[in-house]
Write a protein that holds these residues in place. Sequence first.
Motif, PDB file in Angstrom:
ATOM      1  N   LEU A 113      54.598  -2.446  26.514  1.00  0.00           N
ATOM      2  CA  LEU A 113      54.515  -3.741  27.185  1.00  0.00           C
ATOM      3  C   LEU A 113      54.479  -4.883  26.177  1.00  0.00           C
ATOM      4  N   ASP A 114      53.810  -4.664  25.056  1.00  0.00           N
ATOM      5  CA  ASP A 114      53.794  -5.691  24.002  1.00  0.00           C
ATOM      6  C   ASP A 114      55.215  -5.936  23.484  1.00  0.00           C
ATOM      7  N   ALA A 115      55.966  -4.844  23.286  1.00  0.00           N
ATOM      8  CA  ALA A 115      57.354  -4.976  22.810  1.00  0.00           C
ATOM      9  C   ALA A 115      58.209  -5.677  23.858  1.00  0.00           C
ATOM     10  N   MET A 116      57.996  -5.336  25.134  1.00  0.00           N
ATOM     11  CA  MET A 116      58.761  -5.973  26.202  1.00  0.00           C
ATOM     12  C   MET A 116      58.446  -7.460  26.292  1.00  0.00           C
ATOM     13  N   ASN A 117      57.171  -7.818  26.084  1.00  0.00           N
ATOM     14  CA  ASN A 117      56.785  -9.225  26.096  1.00  0.00           C
ATOM     15  C   ASN A 117      57.493 -10.001  24.987  1.00  0.00           C
ATOM     16  N   ARG A 118      57.608  -9.367  23.819  1.00  0.00           N
ATOM     17  CA  ARG A 118      58.304 -10.038  22.718  1.00  0.00           C
ATOM     18  C   ARG A 118      59.775 -10.260  23.064  1.00  0.00           C
ATOM     19  N   CYS A 119      60.393  -9.268  23.696  1.00  0.00           N
ATOM     20  CA  CYS A 119      61.793  -9.424  24.118  1.00  0.00           C
ATOM     21  C   CYS A 119      61.923 -10.515  25.174  1.00  0.00           C
ATOM     22  N   SER A 120      60.941 -10.588  26.074  1.00  0.00           N
ATOM     23  CA  SER A 120      60.954 -11.629  27.095  1.00  0.00           C
ATOM     24  C   SER A 120      60.854 -13.008  26.460  1.00  0.00           C
ATOM     25  N   TYR A 121      60.008 -13.121  25.443  1.00  0.00           N
ATOM     26  CA  TYR A 121      59.888 -14.401  24.739  1.00  0.00           C
ATOM     27  C   TYR A 121      61.211 -14.775  24.071  1.00  0.00           C
ATOM     28  N   ILE A 122      61.857 -13.782  23.455  1.00  0.00           N
ATOM     29  CA  ILE A 122      63.116 -14.045  22.748  1.00  0.00           C
ATOM     30  C   ILE A 122      64.185 -14.542  23.715  1.00  0.00           C
ATOM     31  N   ILE A 123      64.328 -13.842  24.853  1.00  0.00           N
ATOM     32  CA  ILE A 123      65.373 -14.260  25.791  1.00  0.00           C
ATOM     33  C   ILE A 123      65.038 -15.622  26.390  1.00  0.00           C
ATOM     34  N   GLY A 124      63.746 -15.889  26.613  1.00  0.00           N
ATOM     35  CA  GLY A 124      63.350 -17.183  27.141  1.00  0.00           C
ATOM     36  C   GLY A 124      63.634 -18.309  26.159  1.00  0.00           C
ATOM     37  N   ALA A 125      63.293 -18.076  24.881  1.00  0.00           N
ATOM     38  CA  ALA A 125      63.522 -19.087  23.852  1.00  0.00           C
ATOM     39  C   ALA A 125      65.010 -19.301  23.615  1.00  0.00           C
ATOM     40  N   ASN A 126      65.767 -18.194  23.556  1.00  0.00           N
ATOM     41  CA  ASN A 126      67.210 -18.318  23.356  1.00  0.00           C
ATOM     42  C   ASN A 126      67.876 -19.012  24.537  1.00  0.00           C
ATOM     43  N   GLY A 127      67.403 -18.691  25.744  1.00  0.00           N
ATOM     44  CA  GLY A 127      67.966 -19.314  26.935  1.00  0.00           C
ATOM     45  C   GLY A 127      67.706 -20.804  26.968  1.00  0.00           C
TER      46      GLY A 127
ATOM     47  N   HIS B 213      75.948 -16.432  21.860  1.00  0.00           N
ATOM     48  CA  HIS B 213      75.897 -15.058  21.354  1.00  0.00           C
ATOM     49  C   HIS B 213      74.452 -14.568  21.256  1.00  0.00           C
ATOM     50  N   ASN B 214      73.551 -15.400  20.754  1.00  0.00           N
ATOM     51  CA  ASN B 214      72.140 -15.020  20.638  1.00  0.00           C
ATOM     52  C   ASN B 214      71.532 -14.734  22.004  1.00  0.00           C
ATOM     53  N   TYR B 215      71.870 -15.580  22.963  1.00  0.00           N
ATOM     54  CA  TYR B 215      71.321 -15.380  24.311  1.00  0.00           C
ATOM     55  C   TYR B 215      71.811 -14.072  24.918  1.00  0.00           C
ATOM     56  N   LEU B 216      73.094 -13.808  24.804  1.00  0.00           N
ATOM     57  CA  LEU B 216      73.645 -12.575  25.379  1.00  0.00           C
ATOM     58  C   LEU B 216      73.057 -11.337  24.710  1.00  0.00           C
TER      59      LEU B 216
ATOM     60  N   SER C   5      70.050 -11.114  23.453  1.00  0.00           N
ATOM     61  CA  SER C   5      68.666 -10.958  23.908  1.00  0.00           C
ATOM     62  C   SER C   5      68.602 -10.430  25.336  1.00  0.00           C
ATOM     63  N   VAL C   6      69.661 -10.669  26.123  1.00  0.00           N
ATOM     64  CA  VAL C   6      69.730 -10.091  27.476  1.00  0.00           C
ATOM     65  C   VAL C   6      69.672  -8.573  27.386  1.00  0.00           C
ATOM     66  N   THR C   7      70.487  -8.012  26.514  1.00  0.00           N
ATOM     67  CA  THR C   7      70.522  -6.551  26.353  1.00  0.00           C
ATOM     68  C   THR C   7      69.201  -6.032  25.806  1.00  0.00           C
ATOM     69  N   SER C   8      68.589  -6.757  24.883  1.00  0.00           N
ATOM     70  CA  SER C   8      67.322  -6.321  24.296  1.00  0.00           C
ATOM     71  C   SER C   8      66.235  -6.202  25.353  1.00  0.00           C
ATOM     72  N   LEU C   9      66.170  -7.171  26.274  1.00  0.00           N
ATOM     73  CA  LEU C   9      65.143  -7.125  27.320  1.00  0.00           C
ATOM     74  C   LEU C   9      65.404  -5.968  28.277  1.00  0.00           C
ATOM     75  N   ILE C  10      66.649  -5.753  28.629  1.00  0.00           N
ATOM     76  CA  ILE C  10      66.980  -4.631  29.520  1.00  0.00           C
ATOM     77  C   ILE C  10      66.590  -3.312  28.866  1.00  0.00           C
ATOM     78  N   ASP C  11      66.916  -3.161  27.583  1.00  0.00           N
ATOM     79  CA  ASP C  11      66.564  -1.934  26.868  1.00  0.00           C
ATOM     80  C   ASP C  11      65.051  -1.746  26.807  1.00  0.00           C
ATOM     81  N   ALA C  12      64.319  -2.836  26.563  1.00  0.00           N
ATOM     82  CA  ALA C  12      62.859  -2.751  26.481  1.00  0.00           C
ATOM     83  C   ALA C  12      62.263  -2.334  27.817  1.00  0.00           C
ATOM     84  N   GLN C  13      62.798  -2.845  28.913  1.00  0.00           N
ATOM     85  CA  GLN C  13      62.322  -2.450  30.238  1.00  0.00           C
ATOM     86  C   GLN C  13      62.578  -0.968  30.478  1.00  0.00           C
TER      87      GLN C  13
END
Length: 320
Positions: free
Chosen positions: A33-47, A80-83, A85-93
């Motif tokens: 969950l900590d790793a998923m939260n970090r991915c969520s932050y990344i996609i949010g910041a990139n978005g 490119h960064n946003y796209l 991070s989309v995959t990173s969050l899906i993978d983390a979930q």
Amino acid sequence: MDQRESQDPFVAEMERRKGLIEALPGARLKEDLDAMNRCSYIIGANGKELADHVEQFISSRQHVSDVSDPYVNELVRLLHNYLASVTSLIDAQRVVMRHRWPAKNKDEKSEFESKAYAGQLRATFTTGEAEFMVKLRNYCTHYAVPLPALGTTIKWENGGPAIHVNTLQLDRDKLLRWDKWGAGAKTYLERQNKRFDLAPIIESYMKSVRKFYEWFWTEIDTRSEAQKDELRAKAIELQLWHDENDVRPDWFTAGHEPPANWKQVGRHVMRHLRAQKRIERYAHGTRGFSVSSIKSDGEIVFVRDDWTPLPRLADRALRG
């Protein structure tokens, strides 16, 4: 001499117990969950960075012919960064989900993934939208980084003032030259105009991602109460065990000099402090310790006991 042989027995036992706690399903869940939260932050910041950058042009009265090359290059980088991070969050979930509800076989999905998770995906995202955004990342990585076309339209209606409209568009037919879109994303693309606006799609997708992430987090959190409770209880138990076996007087922990009469009263004080810590430990209690495995439906199966039980109340440390 082997380092393990020369290690203090208390330190060695503490490390062993920490290892047992780190092997708990709840500990792995916390890490995931900590790793998923970090991915969520990344996609949010990139978005947000992408949306802010797009907004600079979309909401301005700047004509497309005046847009600088650095602006366009930065747009491509942020997209490119946003796209990615989309995959990173899906993978983390998926990591969280498959650790929490592993499938019986490698190529299968658990009941949670095939029913609750898949159903919520369908309910949250516009048909084909999620598939398109994920595949657009693969398109950028394995085929070409798309250059969004910036457009400016100026029109007058019924003799009113000029209406200035800036757009950020992708070329549908160029994208369709790639043959790896998959059925869902390809159908979504084919429904678009020859030149279609990317900004509304990004905004819609970001809202859907937030909604789905909140649902997923709540589901994991609610369905994992037993694992979280076990982790909390045993972490407290370990801390109490540590405190009992590593009793130190107040003056020592505060970095002060010992009292003048410490040689006379120290032994009695330490015995009393240790007794207090033992009482606190007994008040919390112990569940023992079982190494466990998880079935595909999330049920925990305990397979062996490997936790030192509480000492008897008649222990000499509690006497005197």
